[in-house]
Enzyme design. Sequence first.
Site, mmCIF file in Angstrom:
data_model
loop_
_atom_site.group_PDB
_atom_site.id
_atom_site.type_symbol
_atom_site.label_atom_id
_atom_site.label_comp_id
_atom_site.label_asym_id
_atom_site.label_seq_id
_atom_site.Cartn_x
_atom_site.Cartn_y
_atom_site.Cartn_z
ATOM 1 N N ASP A 235 0.842 -1.208 0.000
ATOM 2 C CA ASP A 235 0.000 0.000 0.000
ATOM 3 C C ASP A 235 0.872 1.250 0.000
ATOM 4 O OD1 ASP A 235 0.764 -0.610 2.703
ATOM 5 O OD2 ASP A 235 -0.712 0.834 3.421
ATOM 6 N N GLU B 101 0.132 -0.875 5.681
ATOM 7 C CA GLU B 101 1.167 -0.400 6.604
ATOM 8 C C GLU B 101 0.995 1.085 6.824
ATOM 9 O OE1 GLU B 101 5.117 1.168 7.924
ATOM 10 O OE2 GLU B 101 3.967 1.717 6.184
#
Length: 393
Positions: A77, A143
Site C-alpha cells: 500500500d 502499513e
Amino acid sequence: MNKIDFNTTKLTQALVRCKSVTPADDGALQIIEDHLNSIGFNCTALSFSDPNSYDVKNLFASIGSSGKHLAFAGHTDVVPAGNEESWRFPPFSATIENDKLYGRGAEDMKSNIACFMSAANQFIKKYGKNFGGKISFIITGDEEGNAINGTPKIMEWTKEQNIKIDHCIVGEPTSDKAIGDKIKIGRRGSINFFLTVKGIQGHTANGHRAENPVHHLTKLLTNILSEPLDNGNEYFLATSIQVPTFDVGNSAHNVIPEYARATINIRFNDHHTAESLINWIKIKINEVFADLKNASCSLTEEISARSFINKKGELTDIMSKSIAEATGRNEKPQLATDGGTSDARFIKNYCETAELGIRNQTLHQIDEFVYLKDLEDLEKLYLKILENYFFKN
Ligand SMILES: [Zn+2]
C-alpha cells in the site's frame, strides 16, 4: 496475466502502476503472488476483517523446508499522491526519465519488494529449492493506514500455523547517502501527557480568596524540565521532553482563571517504558500538589508508540558483512533508531528484526522517485545477504 519477468526495474514499474492507496490493492499482491509462484514459492492470500477497520488483503509466501528461516517483510500500500497536477509525471505511471523511476510507492516501498523478489529468484535459480533453509515474504496491504488487518494479523496467523521465523528484514527505505550505509534496529517511543490543573477563580485583587492554577502548573512544568531524563546511549538519542501546548483560555487580565492546561510529549529511548514514565510524572505531580488544598492536577495519557531495540545480533552482523562485500565499502553501516514507525514494531516480538532498504529521499513527497542504479545495488546486496545467511554461518 503478464509475462513473468524478474527484471527489478520492470517489476517495480508493474507494482507502482497498481493504484494501491491504502486499503486498495489494485492487483499489486497478485503480481507478487504470480512471480513467486512461478519459482516454486507456496503462496497464501490472507484477507482479514475487523469491526474496527476496513478489510485488507495480505500475502504470505515461502519456499524451502527445514533449517534457518529468513523472512522479508514489506507493504504494497502507498500514501495518496496528493495533487496529481503537481507531479512531473502521473504518479502511477512509473515513468522512467534518465536515471530515475518516478511514482508513488517507488521508494516506499515497492522497489524494495521488487529487489528482494529478484534476489530470491536468482538465489533459487542458483541453489535450487532445497537449499537447506526457508525464505518467506510477509507482504501487507496496510502499513500506511491503521495496520489493524495487516502485519499484526499475519504474524498471529504464522503462530497459529506453527511457522517459526528466525530473522526478518523489513524493506523500508533506510539507506542514506549510499545503499546499505544505514540499518534501523529499533525506534524511540512516544507518549503524550495531558495535564489539567484546577484552582479557584477570583479577582486578581483578591488573590487570597482564589487559587491560581497557572502558578502551580508552571511550577510543575519547571520541575519536569529541570533535568534531563537520561543522556541517551550508543543507539539512541537522549529522551526528549517537550511542552507543545499551554492553555489558560483567559482573556481578562483581572481574573484569576479556574483552569490551566498543558500537554507534554516525550520521545523516549530504551531507558524507559511508557509505564515507567507514567509513574515518574505521577511522582512529579504529587511533589507539587500533595499538600495543596485548593488546587489539584488531573492527568490523562496517550501512548502512541513504545520504544524498542533489537540489540546487535546475528542478523545485523550478516547484514554488515554483506554490505561490505556487496558494496566494497569498508565503513560499518550506521545502526540507527531514528525516524517514524514501521511494521518492524509488530515483527520484533516474534524474531530478530532489522530494517534495510533503498535510500530515504522522497517518500510520501510529490515526485517520489528511485535511482535505477540503486535498484541494481540493492538487489545485489539482498542476494549477498541471502547467501551469507544460509551458507556462510
Ligand atoms: Zn513504508
